[in-house]
Design a protein around this motif. Structure first.
Motif, PDB file in Angstrom:
ATOM      1  N   ILE A  87       0.837  -1.199   0.000  1.00  0.00           N
ATOM      2  CA  ILE A  87       0.000   0.000   0.000  1.00  0.00           C
ATOM      3  C   ILE A  87       0.871   1.247   0.000  1.00  0.00           C
ATOM      4  O   ILE A  87       0.636   2.202  -0.754  1.00  0.00           O
ATOM      5  N   ASP A  88       1.896   1.243   0.832  1.00  0.00           N
ATOM      6  CA  ASP A  88       2.795   2.399   0.885  1.00  0.00           C
ATOM      7  C   ASP A  88       3.514   2.611  -0.443  1.00  0.00           C
ATOM      8  O   ASP A  88       3.679   3.750  -0.902  1.00  0.00           O
ATOM      9  N   VAL A  89       3.931   1.531  -1.085  1.00  0.00           N
ATOM     10  CA  VAL A  89       4.627   1.637  -2.373  1.00  0.00           C
ATOM     11  C   VAL A  89       3.701   2.177  -3.451  1.00  0.00           C
ATOM     12  O   VAL A  89       4.092   3.049  -4.244  1.00  0.00           O
ATOM     13  N   LEU A  90       2.491   1.671  -3.505  1.00  0.00           N
ATOM     14  CA  LEU A  90       1.527   2.156  -4.502  1.00  0.00           C
ATOM     15  C   LEU A  90       1.356   3.669  -4.401  1.00  0.00           C
ATOM     16  O   LEU A  90       1.455   4.397  -5.399  1.00  0.00           O
ATOM     17  N   ARG A  91       1.105   4.137  -3.198  1.00  0.00           N
ATOM     18  CA  ARG A  91       0.855   5.571  -3.018  1.00  0.00           C
ATOM     19  C   ARG A  91       2.103   6.402  -3.302  1.00  0.00           C
ATOM     20  O   ARG A  91       2.010   7.503  -3.861  1.00  0.00           O
ATOM     21  N   LEU A  92       3.260   5.883  -2.943  1.00  0.00           N
ATOM     22  CA  LEU A  92       4.499   6.589  -3.212  1.00  0.00           C
ATOM     23  C   LEU A  92       4.728   6.748  -4.709  1.00  0.00           C
ATOM     24  O   LEU A  92       5.071   7.842  -5.185  1.00  0.00           O
ATOM     25  N   LEU A  93       4.516   5.689  -5.464  1.00  0.00           N
ATOM     26  CA  LEU A  93       4.729   5.745  -6.910  1.00  0.00           C
ATOM     27  C   LEU A  93       3.718   6.648  -7.597  1.00  0.00           C
ATOM     28  O   LEU A  93       4.062   7.400  -8.514  1.00  0.00           O
ATOM     29  N   ALA A 138       2.240   9.243  -6.380  1.00  0.00           N
ATOM     30  CA  ALA A 138       2.469  10.649  -6.029  1.00  0.00           C
ATOM     31  C   ALA A 138       3.822  11.159  -6.507  1.00  0.00           C
ATOM     32  O   ALA A 138       4.042  12.375  -6.552  1.00  0.00           O
ATOM     33  N   GLY A 139       4.738  10.271  -6.859  1.00  0.00           N
ATOM     34  CA  GLY A 139       6.095  10.666  -7.194  1.00  0.00           C
ATOM     35  C   GLY A 139       6.186  11.442  -8.495  1.00  0.00           C
ATOM     36  O   GLY A 139       5.392  11.254  -9.414  1.00  0.00           O
ATOM     37  N   GLY A 140       7.196  12.313  -8.562  1.00  0.00           N
ATOM     38  CA  GLY A 140       7.399  13.140  -9.738  1.00  0.00           C
ATOM     39  C   GLY A 140       8.512  12.630 -10.625  1.00  0.00           C
ATOM     40  O   GLY A 140       8.981  11.498 -10.494  1.00  0.00           O
ATOM     41  N   GLU A 141       8.979  13.515 -11.492  1.00  0.00           N
ATOM     42  CA  GLU A 141       9.959  13.121 -12.496  1.00  0.00           C
ATOM     43  C   GLU A 141      11.346  12.862 -11.913  1.00  0.00           C
ATOM     44  O   GLU A 141      12.202  12.252 -12.571  1.00  0.00           O
ATOM     45  N   ASP A 142      11.593  13.292 -10.682  1.00  0.00           N
ATOM     46  CA  ASP A 142      12.883  13.025 -10.047  1.00  0.00           C
ATOM     47  C   ASP A 142      12.941  11.635  -9.417  1.00  0.00           C
ATOM     48  O   ASP A 142      14.006  11.193  -8.984  1.00  0.00           O
ATOM     49  N   GLY A 143      11.804  10.958  -9.353  1.00  0.00           N
ATOM     50  CA  GLY A 143      11.774   9.605  -8.837  1.00  0.00           C
ATOM     51  C   GLY A 143      11.579   9.535  -7.334  1.00  0.00           C
ATOM     52  O   GLY A 143      11.767  10.517  -6.615  1.00  0.00           O
ATOM     53  N   VAL A 144      11.198   8.360  -6.878  1.00  0.00           N
ATOM     54  CA  VAL A 144      10.976   8.109  -5.456  1.00  0.00           C
ATOM     55  C   VAL A 144      11.732   6.846  -5.060  1.00  0.00           C
ATOM     56  O   VAL A 144      11.990   5.965  -5.887  1.00  0.00           O
ATOM     57  N   SER A 145      12.073   6.758  -3.780  1.00  0.00           N
ATOM     58  CA  SER A 145      12.835   5.618  -3.273  1.00  0.00           C
ATOM     59  C   SER A 145      12.107   4.974  -2.102  1.00  0.00           C
ATOM     60  O   SER A 145      11.335   5.628  -1.397  1.00  0.00           O
ATOM     61  N   PHE A 146      12.371   3.700  -1.904  1.00  0.00           N
ATOM     62  CA  PHE A 146      11.708   2.952  -0.833  1.00  0.00           C
ATOM     63  C   PHE A 146      12.654   1.859  -0.357  1.00  0.00           C
ATOM     64  O   PHE A 146      13.304   1.186  -1.170  1.00  0.00           O
ATOM     65  N   ALA A 147      12.735   1.658   0.943  1.00  0.00           N
ATOM     66  CA  ALA A 147      13.545   0.588   1.519  1.00  0.00           C
ATOM     67  C   ALA A 147      12.727  -0.102   2.596  1.00  0.00           C
ATOM     68  O   ALA A 147      12.532   0.449   3.685  1.00  0.00           O
ATOM     69  N   GLY A 148      12.214  -1.282   2.291  1.00  0.00           N
ATOM     70  CA  GLY A 148      11.368  -1.996   3.231  1.00  0.00           C
ATOM     71  C   GLY A 148      11.807  -3.431   3.402  1.00  0.00           C
ATOM     72  O   GLY A 148      12.854  -3.860   2.902  1.00  0.00           O
ATOM     73  N   GLU A 149      11.003  -4.204   4.087  1.00  0.00           N
ATOM     74  CA  GLU A 149      11.303  -5.608   4.337  1.00  0.00           C
ATOM     75  C   GLU A 149      11.159  -6.440   3.062  1.00  0.00           C
ATOM     76  O   GLU A 149      11.921  -7.386   2.836  1.00  0.00           O
ATOM     77  N   PHE A 150      10.191  -6.079   2.214  1.00  0.00           N
ATOM     78  CA  PHE A 150       9.886  -6.886   1.043  1.00  0.00           C
ATOM     79  C   PHE A 150      10.200  -6.181  -0.281  1.00  0.00           C
ATOM     80  O   PHE A 150      10.461  -6.843  -1.285  1.00  0.00           O
ATOM     81  N   PHE A 151      10.149  -4.868  -0.297  1.00  0.00           N
ATOM     82  CA  PHE A 151      10.343  -4.115  -1.530  1.00  0.00           C
ATOM     83  C   PHE A 151      11.347  -2.997  -1.303  1.00  0.00           C
ATOM     84  O   PHE A 151      11.324  -2.337  -0.256  1.00  0.00           O
ATOM     85  N   SER A 152      12.208  -2.790  -2.257  1.00  0.00           N
ATOM     86  CA  SER A 152      13.159  -1.679  -2.171  1.00  0.00           C
ATOM     87  C   SER A 152      13.538  -1.240  -3.570  1.00  0.00           C
ATOM     88  O   SER A 152      13.643  -2.058  -4.496  1.00  0.00           O
ATOM     89  N   PHE A 153      13.718   0.077  -3.741  1.00  0.00           N
ATOM     90  CA  PHE A 153      14.116   0.641  -5.028  1.00  0.00           C
ATOM     91  C   PHE A 153      14.597   2.065  -4.804  1.00  0.00           C
ATOM     92  O   PHE A 153      14.349   2.663  -3.757  1.00  0.00           O
ATOM     93  N   GLU A 154      15.269   2.590  -5.814  1.00  0.00           N
ATOM     94  CA  GLU A 154      15.778   3.952  -5.741  1.00  0.00           C
ATOM     95  C   GLU A 154      15.370   4.730  -6.981  1.00  0.00           C
ATOM     96  O   GLU A 154      15.503   4.258  -8.101  1.00  0.00           O
ATOM     97  N   LYS A 155      14.848   5.919  -6.744  1.00  0.00           N
ATOM     98  CA  LYS A 155      14.536   6.914  -7.775  1.00  0.00           C
ATOM     99  C   LYS A 155      13.749   6.321  -8.948  1.00  0.00           C
ATOM    100  O   LYS A 155      14.117   6.489 -10.108  1.00  0.00           O
ATOM    101  N   LEU A 156      12.655   5.643  -8.616  1.00  0.00           N
ATOM    102  CA  LEU A 156      11.767   5.129  -9.660  1.00  0.00           C
ATOM    103  C   LEU A 156      10.766   6.196 -10.070  1.00  0.00           C
ATOM    104  O   LEU A 156      10.252   6.947  -9.241  1.00  0.00           O
TER     105      LEU A 156
END
Length: 285
Positions: free
Chosen positions: A140-146, A148-166
């Motif tokens: 749920i947190d990843v969905l909302r982050l993506l 809302a994210g802009g052209e500079d990208g968003v990052s996430f570091a969790g137990e199951f999902f992680s990415f940088e500047k998507l």
């Protein structure tokens, strides 16, 4: 009160013409929304509570089916009841949901997610059944982050999902996030709805006392999280012949949407039932 209709392909079948005709009938009768359930895979012995599921039940992919229906309708909103969130990668799911919402001009607005109750289904998609609650929260947190994210990208570091500047485009139609309702029949689901959801859609054979307790738990959990409990929607199932007095009782309990099922399979009988319901409750036609 808002009114939706659930369409179950395991019961009604997967004939594309019948699915489109039913969706168009729902729209014609003035209902707000159309819901589809999900099972990704079944297997011999799979059971939900005391009810064993035939492994040959034809569950369509709800999002693919709703995308198909979107092309043949103009107004109805689309819902899932429920999408098994832990079994979907949220980066891919964010794209799929936003795509349906854009192509339908803002009608993918009643996503309802649950955890799933079949251990074999979780195993089939490589998900640890015991961790699916935490996985759903992260998703749920990843969905909302993506969204809302802009052209500079968003990052996430969790137990199951992680990415940088998507960067994920397209965005949902004219909004920065799609509503996510929480489905389930447990107090954990109620707490999740309060902490993270835009609404609660309980199922199962709960008695009146447990239902009232869970809705209060949704509201108190929202308040504890600094969220407005009055902003949450409350959806419930009801039979197609539900009396007006019962709907008034549900409204007094805080219910904002009722989703009904029809048991008849012939188009003429479906039209008769849905039209009678629409007339009884004065749906816009």
């Amino acid at each position: 009160m808002k009114f939706g209709v659930s369409y179950s392909t395991p019961y009604f079948g997967v004939d594309p013409d019948k699915i489109v005709a039913f969706a168009q009938l729902v729209e014609e009768c003035g209902f707000e929304s159309l819901y589809l359930p999900e099972h990704i895979v079944l297997y011999p012995g799979a059971a939900v509570g005391p009810y064993e599921l035939s492994p040959t039940l034809p569950y369509v992919d709800p999002l693919d089916c709703l995308s198909f229906v979107a092309a043949a309708t103009e107004r109805i909103l689309f819902g899932t009841g429920v999408l098994l969130l832990p079994y979907h990668h949220p980066v891919i799911l964010a794209k799929r949901l936003a795509t349906i919402d854009v192509l339908s001009r803002g009608r993918m607005r009643l996503l309802t997610v649950g955890l799933g109750g079949l251990p074999g289904e979780a195993q089939a998609v490589g998900v640890d059944f015991a961790t699916r609650g935490r996985r759903a929260d992260e998703a749920i947190d990843v969905l909302r982050l993506l969204w809302a994210g802009g052209e500079d990208g968003v990052s996430f570091a969790g137990e199951f999902f992680s990415f940088e500047k998507l960067v994920s485009f397209p965005k949902p139609h004219q909004v920065t996030r799609l509503p996510i309702h929480i489905g389930g029949s447990s107090r954990a689901a109620a707490r999740r709805a309060g902490h993270r959801g835009d609404g609660y859609f309980p199922g199962g054979a709960l008695d009146a006392e447990e239902r009232a307790l869970q809705w209060e738990l949704v509201r108190s959990s929202a308040a504890e999280a600094g969220r407005d409990p009055d902003a949450l929607e409350y959806t419930r199932f009801a039979s197609i012949d539900v009396p007006v007095e019962r709907v008034e009782e549900l409204a007094a309990q805080g219910v904002t949407r009722i989703v009904v099922n029809t048991a008849v399979t012939e188009p003429d009988e479906q039209r008769e039932e849905l039209s009678a319901f629409a007339e009884k409750f004065g749906l816009p036609r």
